[in-house]
Design a protein around this motif. Structure first.
Motif, PDB file in Angstrom:
ATOM      1  N   PRO A 100      25.222   8.454 103.915  1.00 31.81           N
ATOM      2  CA  PRO A 100      26.224   9.294 103.267  1.00 31.81           C
ATOM      3  C   PRO A 100      26.345   8.909 101.933  1.00 31.81           C
ATOM      4  CG  PRO A 100      26.828   9.067 105.379  1.00 31.81           C
ATOM      5  CD  PRO A 100      25.745   8.073 105.115  1.00 31.81           C
ATOM      6  N   LEU A 101      26.336   7.599 101.780  1.00 38.50           N
ATOM      7  CA  LEU A 101      26.448   7.003 100.386  1.00 38.50           C
ATOM      8  C   LEU A 101      25.330   7.146  99.457  1.00 38.50           C
ATOM      9  CD1 LEU A 101      28.319   5.309  98.362  1.00 38.50           C
ATOM     10  CD2 LEU A 101      27.637   3.322  99.461  1.00 38.50           C
ATOM     11  N   ASP A 102      23.994   7.007  99.931  1.00 37.04           N
ATOM     12  CA  ASP A 102      22.819   7.247  99.377  1.00 37.04           C
ATOM     13  C   ASP A 102      22.947   8.556  98.873  1.00 37.04           C
ATOM     14  OD1 ASP A 102      21.492   4.695  99.626  1.00 37.04           O
ATOM     15  OD2 ASP A 102      21.064   5.595 101.637  1.00 37.04           O
ATOM     16  N   ALA A 103      23.403   9.880  99.548  1.00 40.41           N
ATOM     17  CA  ALA A 103      23.062  11.095  99.177  1.00 40.41           C
ATOM     18  C   ALA A 103      24.349  11.791  98.397  1.00 40.41           C
ATOM     19  CB  ALA A 103      23.060  12.036 100.507  1.00 40.41           C
ATOM     20  N   HIS A 104      25.475  11.122  98.287  1.00 43.54           N
ATOM     21  CA  HIS A 104      26.396  12.032  97.426  1.00 43.54           C
ATOM     22  C   HIS A 104      25.860  12.398  96.103  1.00 43.54           C
ATOM     23  CE1 HIS A 104      30.114  12.884  95.407  1.00 43.54           C
ATOM     24  NE2 HIS A 104      30.827  13.184  96.578  1.00 43.54           N
ATOM     25  N   PRO A 105      25.964  13.647  95.782  1.00 44.51           N
ATOM     26  CA  PRO A 105      25.429  14.150  94.623  1.00 44.51           C
ATOM     27  C   PRO A 105      25.902  13.721  93.200  1.00 44.51           C
ATOM     28  CG  PRO A 105      26.910  15.928  95.602  1.00 44.51           C
ATOM     29  CD  PRO A 105      26.870  14.876  96.228  1.00 44.51           C
ATOM     30  N   GLU A 106      27.242  12.922  93.067  1.00 44.19           N
ATOM     31  CA  GLU A 106      27.525  12.398  91.937  1.00 44.19           C
ATOM     32  C   GLU A 106      28.073  11.075  92.257  1.00 44.19           C
ATOM     33  OE1 GLU A 106      29.561  15.419  93.147  1.00 44.19           O
ATOM     34  OE2 GLU A 106      28.338  16.863  92.269  1.00 44.19           O
ATOM     35  N   LEU A 107      28.481  10.618  93.130  1.00 41.16           N
ATOM     36  CA  LEU A 107      28.666   9.286  93.274  1.00 41.16           C
ATOM     37  C   LEU A 107      27.803   8.265  94.044  1.00 41.16           C
ATOM     38  CD1 LEU A 107      32.407  10.007  93.917  1.00 41.16           C
ATOM     39  CD2 LEU A 107      31.526   9.227  91.666  1.00 41.16           C
ATOM     40  N   GLY A 108      26.908   8.935  94.643  1.00 44.84           N
ATOM     41  CA  GLY A 108      26.003   8.106  95.617  1.00 44.84           C
ATOM     42  C   GLY A 108      25.149   7.235  95.215  1.00 44.84           C
ATOM     43  N   ASN A 109      24.485   6.328  95.635  1.00 44.11           N
ATOM     44  CA  ASN A 109      23.373   5.458  95.093  1.00 44.11           C
ATOM     45  C   ASN A 109      22.330   6.120  94.239  1.00 44.11           C
ATOM     46  OD1 ASN A 109      24.303   3.097  95.979  1.00 44.11           O
ATOM     47  ND2 ASN A 109      23.660   3.292  98.238  1.00 44.11           N
ATOM     48  N   ASN A 110      21.699   7.301  94.742  1.00 46.90           N
ATOM     49  CA  ASN A 110      20.618   8.009  94.032  1.00 46.90           C
ATOM     50  C   ASN A 110      21.090   8.615  92.684  1.00 46.90           C
ATOM     51  OD1 ASN A 110      18.361   7.522  95.606  1.00 46.90           O
ATOM     52  ND2 ASN A 110      19.081   8.871  97.191  1.00 46.90           N
ATOM     53  N   ALA A 111      22.355   9.217  92.823  1.00 50.44           N
ATOM     54  CA  ALA A 111      22.835   9.874  91.728  1.00 50.44           C
ATOM     55  C   ALA A 111      23.333   8.506  90.534  1.00 50.44           C
ATOM     56  CB  ALA A 111      24.208  10.579  92.106  1.00 50.44           C
ATOM     57  N   GLN A 112      24.021   7.675  91.175  1.00 52.95           N
ATOM     58  CA  GLN A 112      24.496   6.571  90.225  1.00 52.95           C
ATOM     59  C   GLN A 112      23.081   5.833  89.540  1.00 52.95           C
ATOM     60  OE1 GLN A 112      27.638   5.683  89.105  1.00 52.95           O
ATOM     61  NE2 GLN A 112      28.052   7.584  89.735  1.00 52.95           N
ATOM     62  N   LEU A 113      22.168   5.608  90.241  1.00 57.79           N
ATOM     63  CA  LEU A 113      20.954   5.007  89.633  1.00 57.79           C
ATOM     64  C   LEU A 113      20.375   5.946  88.635  1.00 57.79           C
ATOM     65  CD1 LEU A 113      18.959   2.609  89.662  1.00 57.79           C
ATOM     66  CD2 LEU A 113      17.509   4.118  91.205  1.00 57.79           C
ATOM     67  N   ALA A 114      20.444   7.264  88.780  1.00 53.29           N
ATOM     68  CA  ALA A 114      20.093   7.942  87.646  1.00 53.29           C
ATOM     69  C   ALA A 114      20.935   8.144  86.531  1.00 53.29           C
ATOM     70  CB  ALA A 114      20.122   9.662  88.462  1.00 53.29           C
ATOM     71  N   ARG A 115      22.112   7.940  86.806  1.00 53.65           N
ATOM     72  CA  ARG A 115      23.157   7.741  85.560  1.00 53.65           C
ATOM     73  C   ARG A 115      22.713   6.370  84.737  1.00 53.65           C
ATOM     74  NH1 ARG A 115      27.182   4.460  84.870  1.00 53.65           N
ATOM     75  NH2 ARG A 115      27.117   3.653  86.925  1.00 53.65           N
ATOM     76  N   VAL A 116      22.689   5.429  85.364  1.00 56.88           N
ATOM     77  CA  VAL A 116      22.377   4.052  84.691  1.00 56.88           C
ATOM     78  C   VAL A 116      20.815   4.062  84.031  1.00 56.88           C
ATOM     79  CG1 VAL A 116      23.916   2.801  85.910  1.00 56.88           C
ATOM     80  CG2 VAL A 116      21.523   2.655  86.737  1.00 56.88           C
ATOM     81  N   LEU A 117      19.981   4.655  84.607  1.00 56.32           N
ATOM     82  CA  LEU A 117      18.506   4.885  84.087  1.00 56.32           C
ATOM     83  C   LEU A 117      18.232   5.987  82.918  1.00 56.32           C
ATOM     84  CD1 LEU A 117      16.414   3.975  87.474  1.00 56.32           C
ATOM     85  CD2 LEU A 117      17.269   2.433  85.328  1.00 56.32           C
ATOM     86  N   GLY A 118      19.143   7.179  83.113  1.00 52.67           N
ATOM     87  CA  GLY A 118      19.083   7.898  82.095  1.00 52.67           C
ATOM     88  C   GLY A 118      17.813   9.068  82.791  1.00 52.67           C
ATOM     89  N   LEU A 119      18.234   9.545  84.211  1.00 48.26           N
ATOM     90  CA  LEU A 119      17.481  10.433  84.780  1.00 48.26           C
ATOM     91  C   LEU A 119      18.455  11.718  85.044  1.00 48.26           C
ATOM     92  CD1 LEU A 119      15.542   8.146  87.579  1.00 48.26           C
ATOM     93  CD2 LEU A 119      14.597   9.139  85.217  1.00 48.26           C
ATOM     94  N   GLN A 120      17.840  12.928  85.087  1.00 51.07           N
ATOM     95  CA  GLN A 120      18.640  13.994  85.415  1.00 51.07           C
ATOM     96  C   GLN A 120      17.835  14.845  86.644  1.00 51.07           C
ATOM     97  OE1 GLN A 120      18.614  16.086  81.708  1.00 51.07           O
ATOM     98  NE2 GLN A 120      20.486  15.424  81.065  1.00 51.07           N
ATOM     99  N   ALA A 121      18.536  14.960  87.727  1.00 54.80           N
ATOM    100  CA  ALA A 121      18.137  15.584  88.983  1.00 54.80           C
ATOM    101  C   ALA A 121      18.204  17.152  88.876  1.00 54.80           C
ATOM    102  CB  ALA A 121      18.694  15.060  90.072  1.00 54.80           C
ATOM    103  N   ASP A 122      17.061  17.568  89.288  1.00 55.19           N
ATOM    104  CA  ASP A 122      17.136  19.135  89.236  1.00 55.19           C
ATOM    105  C   ASP A 122      16.764  19.573  90.736  1.00 55.19           C
ATOM    106  OD1 ASP A 122      14.366  18.996  89.397  1.00 55.19           O
ATOM    107  OD2 ASP A 122      14.501  19.297  87.145  1.00 55.19           O
ATOM    108  N   GLY A 123      16.563  18.842  91.702  1.00 62.50           N
ATOM    109  CA  GLY A 123      15.864  18.843  93.151  1.00 62.50           C
ATOM    110  C   GLY A 123      16.068  17.862  94.072  1.00 62.50           C
ATOM    111  N   ARG A 124      16.047  18.008  95.342  1.00 60.78           N
ATOM    112  CA  ARG A 124      16.058  17.129  96.187  1.00 60.78           C
ATOM    113  C   ARG A 124      14.883  17.292  97.103  1.00 60.78           C
ATOM    114  NH1 ARG A 124      21.768  15.827  96.453  1.00 60.78           N
ATOM    115  NH2 ARG A 124      21.405  14.473  98.365  1.00 60.78           N
ATOM    116  N   PHE A 125      14.460  16.265  97.848  1.00 56.85           N
ATOM    117  CA  PHE A 125      13.287  16.104  98.786  1.00 56.85           C
ATOM    118  C   PHE A 125      13.573  15.164  99.801  1.00 56.85           C
ATOM    119  CE2 PHE A 125      12.177  12.914  95.785  1.00 56.85           C
ATOM    120  CZ  PHE A 125      11.316  12.047  96.466  1.00 56.85           C
TER     121      PHE A 125
END
Length: 250
Positions: A100-125
């Motif tokens: 659940p912590l990996d997956a949260h769309p704004e606060l999760g690990n994936n979303a937060q890694l995107a924030r610090v790296l400068g990535l923008q998600a437009d899909g999931r898989f």
């Protein structure tokens, strides 16, 4: 007054653990006896984190990697006994949320890694839609250039396997030990896949498909979700929060 029940309800409402098939229990893993005034967050419920939380006079700990996993030896001996002894002796509550912590769309690990790296998600898989796919807020001329950027941001070396010169248009990522998601990421048409760890098969797949594979460290890729969630919940409940990062080379 904030107690374990109140804190657990807040985490559950935000992370919705019932939606996930996971490898261990999400939520309250060890019940203490303290009113919660200070919440410490960290990546893993290691002895070092528990001792640091005790030193900080914390009342509760929130982590991504808890103490209990499916298939583990259930006996309370050795290192497990010591971690539990410290928590119970000091009355500290331990909360852990994995997928659940990996997956949260704004606060999760994936979303937060995107924030610090400068990535923008437009899909999931991938399984349970844990993988993210998207583009960068800037462009990188090659996977090696992206790997250098990731290394600079995360402060650790990054393995870049596969075509290091391929133009980077689409990026897939999934934090931690998500090397098994590589084939699903390739099917999404990405040029680069970022995760924490690499196993032997992924290097061959990267060479044979032309899709670059970046391994940036399990711990390093998962340092951001727990403090993001804990900080928001602490603010909502009017308690203090402190993130403690226990260094890990993995």
């Amino acid at each position: 007054m904030t107690n374990a029940k109140t804190l657990g309800q807040a985490f559950d409402a935000l992370l919705q653990p019932d939606k996930f098939r996971d490898y261990g229990p999400n939520g309250l893993q060890v019940e203490g006896d303290r009113e919660v005034k200070l919440l410490v967050s960290g990546v893993t419920a290691s002895r070092a984190l528990i001792e640091a939380a005790i030193e900080a006079d914390a009342d509760a700990i929130f982590v991504h990697h808890g103490l209990f996993w499916k298939g583990q030896d259930g006996r309370v001996t050795g290192w497990m006994r010591e971690r539990l002894r410290l928590l119970l002796t000091h009355g500290i509550h331990l909360f852990a949320y994995h997928l659940p912590l990996d997956a949260h769309p704004e606060l999760g690990n994936n979303a937060q890694l995107a924030r610090v790296l400068g990535l923008q998600a437009d899909g999931r898989f991938g399984e349970q839609d844990l993988g993210f796919v998207g583009t960068g807020v800037k462009t990188w001329a090659s996977p090696q250039a992206l790997a250098d950027h990731v290394a600079a941001v995360l402060g650790r070396s990054v393995i870049c396997a596969g075509d290091s010169n391929r133009p980077v248009r689409r990026v897939g990522w999934c934090t931690g030990g998500a090397q098994g998601y590589f084939e699903a990421a390739i099917a999404q048409g990405v040029d680069v896949f970022i995760t924490g760890e690499i196993s032997e098969p992924q290097a061959h797949l990267a060479r044979e498909t032309g899709v670059a594979f970046l391994a940036c460290g399990h711990h390093a890729s998962e340092r951001y979700g727990a403090p993001a969630v804990a900080a928001l919940v602490a603010q909502d409940l009017d308690i203090q929060h402190r993130f403690i990062d226990i260094d890990n080379p993995a």
